[in-house]
Design an enzyme around this catalytic site. Structure first.
Site, PDB file in Angstrom:
ATOM      1  N   ASN A 122      11.437  89.355  92.826  1.00 40.60           N
ATOM      2  CA  ASN A 122      10.144  89.998  92.526  1.00 40.60           C
ATOM      3  C   ASN A 122       9.730  89.741  91.078  1.00 40.60           C
ATOM      4  O   ASN A 122       8.546  89.533  90.794  1.00 40.60           O
ATOM      5  CB  ASN A 122      10.205  91.499  92.812  1.00 40.60           C
ATOM      6  CG  ASN A 122       9.987  91.808  94.279  1.00 40.60           C
ATOM      7  OD1 ASN A 122       8.880  91.669  94.789  1.00 40.60           O
ATOM      8  ND2 ASN A 122      11.052  92.187  94.974  1.00 40.60           N
ATOM      9  N   HIS A 154       9.339  99.129  96.543  1.00 41.26           N
ATOM     10  CA  HIS A 154      10.360  99.674  97.435  1.00 41.26           C
ATOM     11  C   HIS A 154      10.176  99.014  98.808  1.00 41.26           C
ATOM     12  O   HIS A 154       9.051  98.919  99.305  1.00 41.26           O
ATOM     13  CB  HIS A 154      10.202 101.195  97.545  1.00 41.26           C
ATOM     14  CG  HIS A 154      11.215 101.828  98.434  1.00 41.26           C
ATOM     15  ND1 HIS A 154      12.507 102.075  98.009  1.00 41.26           N
ATOM     16  CD2 HIS A 154      11.144 102.228  99.722  1.00 41.26           C
ATOM     17  CE1 HIS A 154      13.186 102.608  99.021  1.00 41.26           C
ATOM     18  NE2 HIS A 154      12.387 102.722 100.058  1.00 41.26           N
ATOM     19  N   MET A 168      18.115  99.141  90.144  1.00 42.94           N
ATOM     20  CA  MET A 168      18.773 100.092  91.037  1.00 42.94           C
ATOM     21  C   MET A 168      19.283 101.330  90.302  1.00 42.94           C
ATOM     22  O   MET A 168      20.416 101.769  90.480  1.00 42.94           O
ATOM     23  CB  MET A 168      19.899  99.389  91.801  1.00 42.94           C
ATOM     24  CG  MET A 168      19.419  98.165  92.570  1.00 42.94           C
ATOM     25  SD  MET A 168      17.934  98.434  93.569  1.00 42.94           S
ATOM     26  CE  MET A 168      18.689  98.790  95.136  1.00 42.94           C
ATOM     27  N   GLY A 212      16.308  89.198  91.231  1.00 42.78           N
ATOM     28  CA  GLY A 212      15.098  89.018  90.441  1.00 42.78           C
ATOM     29  C   GLY A 212      13.983  88.231  91.098  1.00 42.78           C
ATOM     30  O   GLY A 212      13.116  87.694  90.407  1.00 42.78           O
ATOM     31  N   ASN A 214       7.001 100.627  90.563  1.00 37.17           N
ATOM     32  CA  ASN A 214       8.208 100.245  91.290  1.00 37.17           C
ATOM     33  C   ASN A 214       7.813  99.621  92.615  1.00 37.17           C
ATOM     34  O   ASN A 214       6.753  99.932  93.161  1.00 37.17           O
ATOM     35  CB  ASN A 214       9.078 101.477  91.566  1.00 37.17           C
ATOM     36  CG  ASN A 214      10.361 101.130  92.315  1.00 37.17           C
ATOM     37  OD1 ASN A 214      11.036 100.160  91.983  1.00 37.17           O
ATOM     38  ND2 ASN A 214      10.689 101.906  93.340  1.00 37.17           N
ATOM     39  N   ILE A 224      17.895 105.347  88.800  1.00 39.16           N
ATOM     40  CA  ILE A 224      16.826 106.345  88.720  1.00 39.16           C
ATOM     41  C   ILE A 224      16.564 106.642  87.247  1.00 39.16           C
ATOM     42  O   ILE A 224      17.501 106.834  86.473  1.00 39.16           O
ATOM     43  CB  ILE A 224      17.242 107.611  89.489  1.00 39.16           C
ATOM     44  CG1 ILE A 224      17.315 107.273  90.984  1.00 39.16           C
ATOM     45  CG2 ILE A 224      16.278 108.751  89.233  1.00 39.16           C
ATOM     46  CD1 ILE A 224      17.955 108.340  91.820  1.00 39.16           C
ATOM     47  N   LEU A 225      15.296 106.624  86.878  1.00 40.93           N
ATOM     48  CA  LEU A 225      14.918 106.903  85.493  1.00 40.93           C
ATOM     49  C   LEU A 225      14.399 108.332  85.397  1.00 40.93           C
ATOM     50  O   LEU A 225      13.634 108.785  86.251  1.00 40.93           O
ATOM     51  CB  LEU A 225      13.856 105.899  85.045  1.00 40.93           C
ATOM     52  CG  LEU A 225      14.373 104.457  84.950  1.00 40.93           C
ATOM     53  CD1 LEU A 225      13.223 103.468  84.847  1.00 40.93           C
ATOM     54  CD2 LEU A 225      15.340 104.293  83.781  1.00 40.93           C
TER      55      LEU A 225
HETATM   56  C1  GAR Z   1      13.694  94.187  96.750  1.00 44.44           C
HETATM   57  O1  GAR Z   1      13.666  94.143  98.157  1.00 44.44           O
HETATM   58  C2  GAR Z   1      13.170  95.509  96.244  1.00 44.44           C
HETATM   59  O2  GAR Z   1      12.109  96.011  97.008  1.00 44.44           O
HETATM   60  C3  GAR Z   1      14.396  96.370  96.384  1.00 44.44           C
HETATM   61  O3  GAR Z   1      15.463  95.556  95.973  1.00 44.44           O
HETATM   62  C4  GAR Z   1      15.143  94.201  96.240  1.00 44.44           C
HETATM   63  C5  GAR Z   1      15.289  93.440  94.952  1.00 44.44           C
HETATM   64  O4  GAR Z   1      15.122  92.066  95.161  1.00 44.44           O
HETATM   65  N1  GAR Z   1      14.296  97.545  95.584  1.00 44.44           N
HETATM   66  C6  GAR Z   1      14.841  98.704  95.916  1.00 44.44           C
HETATM   67  O5  GAR Z   1      15.497  98.865  96.928  1.00 44.44           O
HETATM   68  C7  GAR Z   1      14.586  99.818  94.927  1.00 44.44           C
HETATM   69  N2  GAR Z   1      15.126 101.034  95.427  1.00 44.44           N
HETATM   70  P1  GAR Z   1      14.813  91.106  93.950  1.00 44.44           P
HETATM   71  O6  GAR Z   1      15.880  91.392  92.884  1.00 44.44           O
HETATM   72  O7  GAR Z   1      14.977  89.724  94.517  1.00 44.44           O
HETATM   73  O8  GAR Z   1      13.432  91.385  93.454  1.00 44.44           O
END
Ligand code: GAR
Length: 201
Positions: free
Chosen positions: A13, A108, A89, A11, A106, A91-92
């Site tokens: 982000n 990525h 993680m 979490g 989103n 897909i919606l």
């Molecule tokens: C982040 O690096 C995000 O970009 C990635 O997961 C991590 C989550 O970190 N998302 C994906 O790979 C989506 N396919 P966080 O939980 O600390 O935000």
């Protein structure tokens, strides 16, 4: 604008978005953080920031459609008009996306369209690219393929492993995602074909 943030894990982000939203002049507020598992460490971080939290776990529902309905109902129940996927993680499908048309974002950890999917920092290293980065995009039914809102690039260094590259990218994620949310909440993003036009204030 009230937004809901969907997480599956750490979490970080979500924290960067909630922190930005806490500033008095920021045009969005986090109405709720929803995780698809009670084990998501971000839930405690959200609660510590005084943000409402909920868990909607797919195992509790008969099928994917019922799970997506519950997810959308939870978000709507907290008044969320927009949705930010932040390390969510799953897909919606259109069933969920139709509840928030054009309002799901989103992040990525690659410069899309390069390296969609999972383990993308390792894929970037294996491919030998000199730059990677992150992308905030609108979510469509095609995975990691929606219109691009903002990107940030970072160099790939020869000593990098996936963790080192991920950390360098994550630092940029924490700055571009709140910026994308700001533009979105200000109503300044217009999708024209595949392109996102940012209207000036
Ligand atoms: C982040 O690096 C995000 O970009 C990635 O997961 C991590 C989550 O970190 N998302 C994906 O790979 C989506 N396919 P966080 O939980 O600390 O935000």
């Amino acid at each position: 604008m009230k937004i809901g943030v969907l997480i599956s894990g750490r979490g970080s982000n979500m924290v960067s978005i909630a922190t930005a939203c806490a500033a008095p002049d920021f045009p969005a507020e986090v109405a709720v953080v929803v995780a698809d598992t009670p084990a998501a460490a971000g839930l405690e971080k959200a609660a510590a920031m005084g943000v409402a939290t909920a868990v909607v776990a797919p195992g509790e529902f008969a099928d994917r459609g019922a799970f997506e309905d519950a997810l959308a109902n939870t978000l709507a129940g907290h008044g969320a008009e927009g949705v930010c996927l932040a390390g969510f993680m799953r897909i919606l499908t259109g069933r969920f996306l139709d509840r928030f048309p054009g309002k799901v974002l989103n992040i990525h950890p690659s410069l899309l369209p390069a390296f969609p999917g999972l383990d993308v920092q390792q894929k970037a290293l294996d491919h030998g690219v000199r730059f990677s980065g992150c992308t905030v995009h609108f979510v469509t039914e095609a995975m990691d393929a929606g219109p691009i809102i903002v990107q940030a690039a970072v160099p790939v260094l020869e000593a990098d492993d996936a963790d080192a590259l991920a950390a360098r990218i994550l630092e940029q994620e924490h700055s571009v995602y709140p910026e994308a949310v700001r533009l979105f909440a200000e109503g300044r993003l217009r999708v024209v074909g595949r392109r996102v036009i940012v209207d000036t204030k």
